[in-house]
Design a protein around this motif. Structure first.
Motif, PDB file in Angstrom:
ATOM      1  N   LEU A  70      -8.954 -41.947 -51.169  1.00 41.15           N
ATOM      2  CA  LEU A  70      -8.659 -41.518 -49.805  1.00 41.15           C
ATOM      3  C   LEU A  70      -7.186 -41.696 -49.447  1.00 41.15           C
ATOM      4  N   ASP A  71      -6.478 -42.546 -50.196  1.00 38.68           N
ATOM      5  CA  ASP A  71      -5.053 -42.771 -49.930  1.00 38.68           C
ATOM      6  C   ASP A  71      -4.151 -41.849 -50.751  1.00 38.68           C
ATOM      7  N   GLY A  72      -4.715 -40.879 -51.427  1.00 44.41           N
ATOM      8  CA  GLY A  72      -3.927 -39.948 -52.236  1.00 44.41           C
ATOM      9  C   GLY A  72      -4.501 -39.800 -53.629  1.00 44.41           C
ATOM     10  N   LYS A  73      -4.116 -38.724 -54.305  1.00 44.09           N
ATOM     11  CA  LYS A  73      -4.638 -38.441 -55.639  1.00 44.09           C
ATOM     12  C   LYS A  73      -4.267 -39.552 -56.617  1.00 44.09           C
ATOM     13  N   ILE A  74      -5.106 -39.766 -57.613  1.00 46.04           N
ATOM     14  CA  ILE A  74      -4.827 -40.720 -58.679  1.00 46.04           C
ATOM     15  C   ILE A  74      -4.350 -39.926 -59.887  1.00 46.04           C
ATOM     16  N   ASN A  75      -3.074 -40.071 -60.211  1.00 51.70           N
ATOM     17  CA  ASN A  75      -2.469 -39.285 -61.302  1.00 51.70           C
ATOM     18  C   ASN A  75      -2.721 -37.782 -61.115  1.00 51.70           C
ATOM     19  N   GLY A  76      -2.668 -37.347 -59.851  1.00 56.06           N
ATOM     20  CA  GLY A  76      -2.845 -35.925 -59.555  1.00 56.06           C
ATOM     21  C   GLY A  76      -4.291 -35.462 -59.538  1.00 56.06           C
ATOM     22  N   ILE A  77      -5.225 -36.393 -59.603  1.00 52.70           N
ATOM     23  CA  ILE A  77      -6.657 -36.070 -59.709  1.00 52.70           C
ATOM     24  C   ILE A  77      -7.407 -36.630 -58.505  1.00 52.70           C
ATOM     25  N   ASP A  78      -8.327 -35.843 -57.973  1.00 55.70           N
ATOM     26  CA  ASP A  78      -9.239 -36.343 -56.951  1.00 55.70           C
ATOM     27  C   ASP A  78     -10.408 -37.034 -57.650  1.00 55.70           C
ATOM     28  N   VAL A  79     -10.756 -38.226 -57.174  1.00 53.62           N
ATOM     29  CA  VAL A  79     -11.733 -39.073 -57.867  1.00 53.62           C
ATOM     30  C   VAL A  79     -12.952 -39.311 -56.968  1.00 53.62           C
ATOM     31  N   TYR A  80     -14.130 -39.141 -57.564  1.00 55.81           N
ATOM     32  CA  TYR A  80     -15.380 -39.220 -56.816  1.00 55.81           C
ATOM     33  C   TYR A  80     -16.392 -40.090 -57.553  1.00 55.81           C
ATOM     34  N   SER A  81     -17.399 -40.501 -56.797  1.00 59.43           N
ATOM     35  CA  SER A  81     -18.484 -41.283 -57.375  1.00 59.43           C
ATOM     36  C   SER A  81     -19.800 -40.834 -56.756  1.00 59.43           C
ATOM     37  N   LEU A  82     -20.880 -40.949 -57.546  1.00 54.46           N
ATOM     38  CA  LEU A  82     -22.202 -40.552 -57.070  1.00 54.46           C
ATOM     39  C   LEU A  82     -23.264 -41.446 -57.702  1.00 54.46           C
ATOM     40  N   TRP A  83     -24.151 -41.972 -56.863  1.00 51.32           N
ATOM     41  CA  TRP A  83     -25.356 -42.649 -57.337  1.00 51.32           C
ATOM     42  C   TRP A  83     -26.508 -41.700 -57.077  1.00 51.32           C
ATOM     43  N   VAL A  84     -27.252 -41.372 -58.113  1.00 51.93           N
ATOM     44  CA  VAL A  84     -28.361 -40.453 -57.949  1.00 51.93           C
ATOM     45  C   VAL A  84     -29.604 -41.014 -58.623  1.00 51.93           C
ATOM     46  N   SER A  85     -30.747 -40.796 -57.980  1.00 54.92           N
ATOM     47  CA  SER A  85     -32.014 -41.267 -58.535  1.00 54.92           C
ATOM     48  C   SER A  85     -32.712 -40.128 -59.268  1.00 54.92           C
ATOM     49  N   SER A  86     -33.154 -40.407 -60.488  1.00 57.43           N
ATOM     50  CA  SER A  86     -33.856 -39.416 -61.309  1.00 57.43           C
ATOM     51  C   SER A  86     -35.195 -39.986 -61.751  1.00 57.43           C
TER      52      SER A  86
ATOM     53  N   LYS B 154     -25.163 -39.166 -52.416  1.00 63.34           N
ATOM     54  CA  LYS B 154     -24.030 -38.580 -51.695  1.00 63.34           C
ATOM     55  C   LYS B 154     -22.751 -38.768 -52.490  1.00 63.34           C
ATOM     56  N   ILE B 155     -22.058 -37.661 -52.769  1.00 61.86           N
ATOM     57  CA  ILE B 155     -20.774 -37.732 -53.467  1.00 61.86           C
ATOM     58  C   ILE B 155     -19.744 -38.337 -52.528  1.00 61.86           C
TER      59      ILE B 155
END
Length: 197
Positions: free
Chosen positions: A178-194, A172-173
């Protein structure tokens, strides 16, 4: 593990299907197309000579815009030293580096001693490169080739992103700013199994 990631993306001739599945479940990443993938991409970091070596640097696009992704692949190995271990015999350069990393990723003011240093510079690499590409989004993907949580060190990942007040979930991305953009960028993380090729 780096070779496993490269083979996985190369065989897919783009974004691996298990990652695409997670993308298609998030409104910001539906219909993403890979533009560029560079294995073992080094991102210079302040404070010392050692760059952050990413298993893959990936640029994707869709109708929303560009996303810059750093991929950390894991088979059974851990995320290297804890911050407490890394700080031992700490030089001024190391102190400067950690301070800038924390600011770059806007990490919450919590005790980080038992968190893994590698996750800090991997996430920071995605943001640094997103700024250079003028990308709308930055994302760190941990691509695990081991499903057993006792062996894949998911707990370390979970502890790292939990500080952003999100509940870590596999496949799940999750948005970290959540408190605002970081240097104007939206930041995400994902753990995925391959699966291994």
């Amino acid at each position: 593990s780096a070779q496993s990631a490269a083979e996985s993306w190369e065989k897919a001739n783009g974004i691996p299907k298990e990652i695409l599945k997670s993308f298609d479940q998030h409104e910001c990443f539906k219909d993403s197309e890979m533009l560029l993938a560079i294995p073992e991409f080094k991102v210079p970091l302040p404070g010392g000579n050692a760059p952050s070596q990413n298993d893959l640097l990936v640029v994707t696009t869709n109708e929303i815009g560009l996303t810059l992704i750093t991929v950390e692949s894991k088979v059974k190995e851990d995320f290297d030293k804890t911050i407490e271990e890394w700080r031992k015999d700490c030089s001024n350069g190391k102190i400067e580096r950690l301070d800038i990393l924390l600011k770059t990723i806007n990490y919450p003011d919590v005790n980080i001693d038992n968190l893994r240093y590698q996750l800090f510079h991997r996430l920071a690499s995605s943001i640094i490169m997103a700024e250079k590409f003028h990308a709308k989004n930055a994302m760190m993907i941990v691509q695990s080739f081991e499903e057993n949580d006792a062996l894949n060190h998911f707990e370390d990942y979970k502890n790292f992103i939990s500080s952003y007040k999100v509940v870590p979930e596999k496949e799940k991305i999750q948005q970290l700013n959540l408190d605002g953009k970081i240097n104007g960028i939206d930041v995400y993380s994902l753990w995925v199994s391959s699966k291994m090729i």
